[in-house]
Design a protein around this motif. Structure first.
Motif, PDB file in Angstrom:
ATOM      1  N   SER A  11      36.669  45.382  49.896  1.00 25.75           N
ATOM      2  CA  SER A  11      36.010  46.629  49.502  1.00 25.75           C
ATOM      3  C   SER A  11      37.007  47.773  49.548  1.00 25.75           C
ATOM      4  CB  SER A  11      34.833  46.947  50.429  1.00 25.75           C
ATOM      5  OG  SER A  11      34.257  48.206  50.101  1.00 25.75           O
ATOM      6  N   GLY A  12      37.016  48.574  48.494  1.00 26.94           N
ATOM      7  CA  GLY A  12      37.875  49.754  48.458  1.00 26.94           C
ATOM      8  C   GLY A  12      37.114  51.053  48.584  1.00 26.94           C
ATOM      9  N   ASP A  16      31.644  49.372  46.072  1.00 23.65           N
ATOM     10  CA  ASP A  16      32.502  48.380  45.425  1.00 23.65           C
ATOM     11  C   ASP A  16      31.719  47.082  45.193  1.00 23.65           C
ATOM     12  OD1 ASP A  16      34.808  47.353  44.290  1.00 23.65           O
ATOM     13  OD2 ASP A  16      36.099  47.927  45.966  1.00 23.65           O
ATOM     14  N   ARG A  17      32.349  46.129  44.543  1.00 15.97           N
ATOM     15  CA  ARG A  17      31.693  44.904  44.082  1.00 15.97           C
ATOM     16  C   ARG A  17      31.052  44.129  45.241  1.00 15.97           C
ATOM     17  NH1 ARG A  17      35.922  42.536  40.972  1.00 15.97           N
ATOM     18  NH2 ARG A  17      36.265  40.672  42.212  1.00 15.97           N
ATOM     19  N   TYR A  41      35.184  51.243  53.477  1.00 20.98           N
ATOM     20  CA  TYR A  41      34.009  51.854  52.859  1.00 20.98           C
ATOM     21  C   TYR A  41      34.032  53.375  52.931  1.00 20.98           C
ATOM     22  CZ  TYR A  41      32.140  47.145  52.839  1.00 20.98           C
ATOM     23  OH  TYR A  41      31.969  45.803  52.605  1.00 20.98           O
ATOM     24  N   CYS A 197      42.470  50.000  48.923  1.00 19.54           N
ATOM     25  CA  CYS A 197      41.679  50.358  47.743  1.00 19.54           C
ATOM     26  C   CYS A 197      41.358  49.146  46.874  1.00 19.54           C
ATOM     27  CB  CYS A 197      42.381  51.433  46.931  1.00 19.54           C
ATOM     28  SG  CYS A 197      42.351  53.054  47.733  1.00 19.54           S
ATOM     29  N   GLY A 198      41.366  47.974  47.475  1.00 24.37           N
ATOM     30  CA  GLY A 198      40.926  46.782  46.772  1.00 24.37           C
ATOM     31  C   GLY A 198      41.720  46.511  45.519  1.00 24.37           C
ATOM     32  N   THR A 199      41.020  46.378  44.408  1.00 23.66           N
ATOM     33  CA  THR A 199      41.654  45.917  43.170  1.00 23.66           C
ATOM     34  C   THR A 199      42.583  46.943  42.532  1.00 23.66           C
ATOM     35  OG1 THR A 199      39.651  46.574  41.954  1.00 23.66           O
ATOM     36  CG2 THR A 199      39.819  44.284  42.641  1.00 23.66           C
ATOM     37  N   PHE A 221      40.613  40.602  44.398  1.00 24.19           N
ATOM     38  CA  PHE A 221      40.974  41.512  45.483  1.00 24.19           C
ATOM     39  C   PHE A 221      42.280  41.041  46.115  1.00 24.19           C
ATOM     40  CE2 PHE A 221      36.891  43.119  44.719  1.00 24.19           C
ATOM     41  CZ  PHE A 221      36.745  44.323  45.398  1.00 24.19           C
TER      42      PHE A 221
END
Length: 575
Positions: A11-12, A16-17, A41, A197-199, A221
């Motif tokens: 999670s970013g 998020d997804r 988060y 920041c994830g992706t 990710f």
């Protein structure tokens, strides 16, 4: 690297997804498991959102989507031996820990759940100079997380630790680092910054997106293989979308930083010491990171309720755009009583457009006031009444809406002895985490671009977009805009010369020229030669921060792409 900590992110940001936790635990197609899975988060704006949640229900204040993810994936995580570490606790980590225990009991599971607290400083609002703060949270380091893991926690949830602490804590626990392991801690901070920041580290928001594989798969990710000496490899699960390249990693490294010294509660990281190398498909090695003692004081994220805001958009079509806008403003402004009235307009349409939309532009009016009345019907009523009494073609993009509250973010700093960094272990016992003994100063402008910049004289130039061979990533730091620019790693033998040219080009004066809205603002430029990059801070471009900004792009997310589209004089021998 033989003994490595394999740590991923799911999670970013809050929103998020949702499926990412399961995706990371199942491990893509490669079958290599994780040791730790983190989830970030929190952001400055998120703290405001959570603060509003607690106004409705004091039992809230945490990221509720995290609860849903854990409910879906807890059995899988325990089965695979993956520890979960997240700052989803927000303003109420104890409440989140209790909620997770309730969820676990419902699943017939009994994980050891610990939480970290002590960041909430609302009781010090007066001392901080922000009476009545909605939120006031100190950024904590990773040693509290480490102590929870040392005691066998399967899940650790925290409040406002730094984003990088989610990685630093597990690394301390794994490798036994001490507060004076500055280089190792700095290496973990860099990993944490890449993953947080994830992706964004695997191709999301990447200005070189056209070089990525576009096969319909969602971006994977990122994960890191972190070694005991602080070096690492950034990668992702096989079979997932996106890519991990020197450029995608650089994009995240220059995101929302300030000077060449990255201040964290556990260590000050020298960003200009970072060395990157592509060591395989979707594998980028990070090495050489240096650190020094952390700053004496801790940063505190403070949010206060600033008042209420509202906005309306008017469509201007065809001829006489300027005159239409002037007439509407002349009619509407005398009726408005809001403390702040801001107008912005999109670009003028081209001549002889072949669609009505192409012949139109938008005029936006945003109003703000400490009270809701002046931005409610006192604003929308007079605007609607002009529907048949103003410029030809009068129309709005949406019906008038109610006002919404907005917050004001500000950073303040507090002495460490005013913060009690505390771990509440799974058995309910409490442990206070001591501050590091060695502390440094936050006042360090190392890496600031010299003026004049030592570089060869310009040769014959052509007018070209800056983005011809320069990537960008931008974002917000409170009211300041952060803009990272770096030379693309495209295999060109001209790379070194291009890096020198970029550093010479990006003087504060040139930045103001390319960003006219910054002409009266303070601009700082820092050079990161190992990354082929410069980092630019435009102080005050975003006013009082994202929630209070009236800019078209309140978080400066598109600032870098605008900068890349600007035309500059580019030396022909660099093309």
């Amino acid at each position: 690297m033989t003994d490595v900590l394999r740590i991923g992110n799911c999670s970013g940001f809050y929103g998020d997804r949702l499926t990412a936790m399961r995706e990371m635990l199942e491990g893509g197609a490669d079958g290599h498991g994780l040791d730790v899975l983190t989830g970030d988060y929190l952001a400055e704006l998120t703290m405001l959102i959570l603060g509003k949640d607690t106004m409705k229900d004091p039992a809230l204040g945490y990221a509720r989507t995290f609860v849903r993810q854990v409910e879906d994936c807890l059995g899988l995580a325990l089965e695979r031996g993956v520890t979960i570490v997240s700052n989803a606790g927000g303003l109420n980590p104890a409440g989140l820990a209790d909620k997770l225990r309730e969820v676990a009991r419902g699943l017939g599971l009994d994980p050891a759940i610990a939480h970290v607290e002590g960041d909430d400083l609302r009781h010090l609002s007066g001392e901080l100079g922000v009476e009545g703060a909605l939120t006031a949270n100190a950024y904590l380091g990773g040693f509290g997380i480490a102590r929870a893991l040392d005691q066998g926690a399967d899940i650790v949830v925290t409040g406002r630790v730094t984003d990088a602490s989610l990685v630093v804590g597990p690394a301390i626990s794994r490798f036994g680092w001490t507060p004076t392991s500055h280089d190792e801690l700095a290496g973990a901070v860099v990993v944490g910054h890449v993953l947080e920041c994830g992706t964004q580290a695997t191709g999301g928001n990447f200005s070189g997106f056209r070089t990525l594989p576009h096969d319909g798969r969602p971006l994977g990710f990122p994960l890191a293989e972190l070694a005991a000496d602080g070096s690492s490899v950034i990668t992702k699960h096989d079979g997932t979308g996106g890519a991990v390249t020197v450029d995608t990693v650089t994009a995240q490294l220059v995101y929302e930083i300030q000077t060449a010294r990255y201040l964290n509660p556990d260590v000050t990281t020298h960003l200009d010491s970072i060395q990157l190398a592509q060591v395989g498909p979707d594998r980028v090695a990070i090495s050489g990171v240096k650190g020094e003692a952390p700053p004496e004081r801790l940063k505190v994220c403070v949010n206060t309720l600033g008042g209420f805001r509202n906005s309306m958009e008017f469509v201007l079509t065809g001829l006489d755009i300027d005159a239409k806008a002037d007439w509407l403003r002349m009619q509407l402004e005398p009726t408005l009583t809001a403390a702040t009235v801001a107008w912005t307009r999109t670009a003028l349409p081209g001549a002889d457009a072949d669609t009505e939309e192409g012949a139109s532009c938008l005029l936006r009016c945003t109003v703000m006031d400490p009270e809701s009345g002046p931005v409610a019907k006192a604003f929308t009523g007079p605007a609607v009444e002009l529907a048949l009494a103003s410029y030809p073609g009068f129309t709005m993009t949406s019906p008038p809406g109610p006002p919404s509250p907005y917050g004001v973010y500000r950073p303040v700093y507090v002495d460490r002895d005013r913060v009690t960094h505390t771990v509440v272990h799974a058995d309910g016992s409490r442990e206070v985490v001591p501050d590091p003994v060695q502390l440094g100063s936050a006042e360090d402008l190392s890496g600031q671009r010299p003026s004049p910049y030592p570089a060869p004289a310009d040769s014959l130039t052509r007018r070209m977009p800056l983005g011809t061979f320069v990537h960008a990533r931008s974002g917000d730091k409170g009211g300041d805009a952060n803009l990272g620019l770096w030379v693309a790693h495209d295999g060109s033998e001209l790379y070194d010369a291009r890096v020198t040219w970029l550093a010479k080009m990006m003087s504060p004066r040139k930045v103001r020229e390319l960003i006219p809205e910054a002409r009266d603002l303070e601009v700082e430029v820092y050079v990161l030669p190992n990354l082929g990059a410069v980092n630019i801070l435009v102080r005050g471009l975003l006013g009082e921060g994202v929630a209070a900004s009236t800019r078209f792009d309140p978080q400066a997310k598109g600032l870098g792409e605008w900068m890349r589209s600007r035309i500059v004089h580019m030396q022909e021998d660099l093309l």
